[in-house]
Design an enzyme around this catalytic site. Structure first.
Site, PDB file in Angstrom:
ATOM      1  N   TYR A 135      -5.859 -48.297  -9.382  1.00 43.22           N
ATOM      2  CA  TYR A 135      -5.317 -48.893 -10.608  1.00 43.22           C
ATOM      3  C   TYR A 135      -6.369 -48.784 -11.691  1.00 43.22           C
ATOM      4  O   TYR A 135      -7.418 -49.420 -11.614  1.00 43.22           O
ATOM      5  CB  TYR A 135      -4.922 -50.345 -10.331  1.00 43.22           C
ATOM      6  CG  TYR A 135      -4.307 -51.112 -11.484  1.00 43.22           C
ATOM      7  CD1 TYR A 135      -4.018 -50.530 -12.713  1.00 43.22           C
ATOM      8  CD2 TYR A 135      -4.008 -52.468 -11.340  1.00 43.22           C
ATOM      9  CE1 TYR A 135      -3.460 -51.245 -13.754  1.00 43.22           C
ATOM     10  CE2 TYR A 135      -3.439 -53.199 -12.374  1.00 43.22           C
ATOM     11  CZ  TYR A 135      -3.181 -52.585 -13.582  1.00 43.22           C
ATOM     12  OH  TYR A 135      -2.623 -53.312 -14.614  1.00 43.22           O
ATOM     13  N   LYS A 163      -2.173 -45.597 -10.422  1.00 45.50           N
ATOM     14  CA  LYS A 163      -1.434 -46.146 -11.559  1.00 45.50           C
ATOM     15  C   LYS A 163      -2.405 -46.157 -12.728  1.00 45.50           C
ATOM     16  O   LYS A 163      -3.423 -46.856 -12.704  1.00 45.50           O
ATOM     17  CB  LYS A 163      -0.957 -47.560 -11.249  1.00 45.50           C
ATOM     18  CG  LYS A 163      -0.410 -48.336 -12.442  1.00 45.50           C
ATOM     19  CD  LYS A 163      -0.161 -49.784 -12.047  1.00 45.50           C
ATOM     20  CE  LYS A 163       0.404 -50.619 -13.166  1.00 45.50           C
ATOM     21  NZ  LYS A 163      -0.526 -50.864 -14.277  1.00 45.50           N
ATOM     22  N   VAL A 206       4.812 -47.719 -13.314  1.00 46.10           N
ATOM     23  CA  VAL A 206       4.844 -49.159 -13.104  1.00 46.10           C
ATOM     24  C   VAL A 206       5.020 -49.757 -14.487  1.00 46.10           C
ATOM     25  O   VAL A 206       4.151 -49.630 -15.347  1.00 46.10           O
ATOM     26  CB  VAL A 206       3.556 -49.674 -12.443  1.00 46.10           C
ATOM     27  CG1 VAL A 206       3.581 -51.194 -12.356  1.00 46.10           C
ATOM     28  CG2 VAL A 206       3.392 -49.065 -11.052  1.00 46.10           C
TER      29      VAL A 206
END
Length: 299
Positions: A135, A163, A206
Site C-alpha cells: 500500500y 495499491k 480500491v
C-alpha cells in the site's frame, strides 16, 4: 493471483457519537456495497481511519466485515503499522478470524529507506500464509515505494500486488512495467485514475467513492471489460463532483456526511477530525441533489 480484480470499496468505519464503533451501520454499509455490485471490500484503510483504532477495535471491524461478506466478495484487511512485529502480530490475529488477503501500508512518521521497506514487506510476507498487497500513499506516510523495490517484492510468492494512492499515473505505469513478467496486480488507490489504470493494464482499484456510489464506481470496471469505453469514461467523469467535496474537510469527514445523508448512520470521524461545517454541508447537499436528479446516487 490475477483473479484479484475489479472495484474494492475502501470502507468507512462507522462510529457512534461517543466515538465507539457502530456495528450495525458497518453491517449496513457492507450489505449496500455488495448489493450494488462492488467486486471486493477493503477494510481498515485510510478512509477507514485505521490509524485511530486500537488493535482490539481493528479485530472488531475485521470480524464484522468478514462475517457479512463471507461467500459473497473477497475482503482485503489493512494490517500496516510502524513496527514490523506489531504488523505481524495483527496479521496473525486476523488469520485466526479467517482473513484471506492483507493490505500493508508503508511505515510512517519516520520514513524508511528502500532497503528497509523491502525488508519490512518481506518479513511480513514470510510470517503469514495470507497473500499481501503493498500500500503506497506517500502524501500520508512521507515515503514512496520505488518501482525497482516493487519489482523485487513482486518476486516474493506471497506478495500479490500493490495499491497505489500516490495519484501519479506515471508511477502506476512504472509499477506495471516493472512487474509485467510476474503474477502481480496493480490497483489504483486514487479514484480519478481508475479507468486510466485499467487502460494501462492494472487490475482495478480500491475506491473510497464506492462508499457513496458503489454501482457507478463498479460500472467503470464493468464497462471497460465489456469494451464500452465511452460508458466507462462517462462513469469515471461522474465521480468528480463527489471527489471535489473531499477537499472541504479533513478526510473522511465529507465522505462520511455523504453516506450518512444517503441513509447509513456512519456517524462522525474520530477526533480530533471534526464533522463538516455548515458551508461544506450546503455544498454536499447541492452535489447530492444533482446526483439524485441524474439517478446515480445509491440509497
Amino acid at each position: 493471483m490475477n483473479h484479484v480484480s475489479g472495484i474494492y470499496a475502501a470502507l468507512l468505519t462507522p462510529f457512534h457519537e461517543d466515538q465507539s464503533i457502530h456495528k450495525e451501520a458497518l453491517q449496513q454499509l457492507v450489505a449496500r456495497m455488495i448489493d450494488n455490485g462492488v467486486h471486493g471490500l477493503f477494510a481498515l484503510g485510510t478512509n477507514g481511519e485505521f490509524h485511530t483504532l486500537t488493535p482490539q477495535e481493528k479485530c472488531e471491524v475485521a470480524t464484522i466485515v468478514l462475517k457479512e461478506a463471507k461467500g459473497k466478495v473477497p475482503v482485503m484487511l489493512g494490517v500496516g503499522g510502524n513496527y514490523t512485529g506489531e504488523v505481524i502480530q495483527l496479521a496473525k490475529q486476523f488469520e485466526q478470524l479467517g482473513a484471506t488477503m492483507f493490505s500493508v501500508i508503508t511505515p510512517f512518521f519516520m520514513p524508511p529507506n528502500q532497503s528497509e521497506l523491502a525488508n519490512y514487506f518481506e518479513d511480513i510476507a514470510n510470517a503469514t500464509k495470507v497473500p499481501i498487497f503493498l500500500y503506497n500513499i506517500p502524501s500520508k506516510t512521507g515515503v514512496s515505494i520505488d518501482p525497482l523495490t516493487v519489482a523485487r517484492l513482486a518476486k516474493h510468492p506471497n506478495i500479490y500486488g500493490i495499491k497505489d494512492s500516490s495519484g501519479d499515473l506515471q508511477l502506476i505505469q512504472s509499477y506495471i512495467r516493472h512487474t509485467q513478467e510476474e503474477d502481480f496486480v496493480v490497483f489504483a488507490g486514487t479514484d480519478s485514475l481508475i479507468l486510466k489504470t485499467l487502460q494501462e493494464g492494472g487490475g482495478g482499484a480500491v475506491a473510497a467513492t464506492a462508499n457513496a456510489l458503489p454501482k457507478l464506481v463498479s460500472s467503470i470496471f464493468t464497462h471497460f471489460k465489456n469494451g464500452q469505453l465511452e460508458e466507462a469514461e462517462k462513469a469515471q467523469a461522474q465521480l468528480q463532483p463527489l471527489r471535489d467535496t473531499f477537499s472541504l474537510s479533513t478526510i473522511p469527514a465529507s465522505l462520511k456526511k455523504v453516506v450518512e445523508l444517503s441513509g447509513i448512520p456512519v456517524g462522525p470521524p474520530r477526533r480530533p477530525v471534526q464533522p463538516v461545517d455548515s458551508k461544506a454541508l450546503r455544498q454536499i447537499e447541492t452535489m447530492m441533489r444533482t446526483y439524485r436528479a441524474e439517478g446515480v446516487l445509491d440509497e
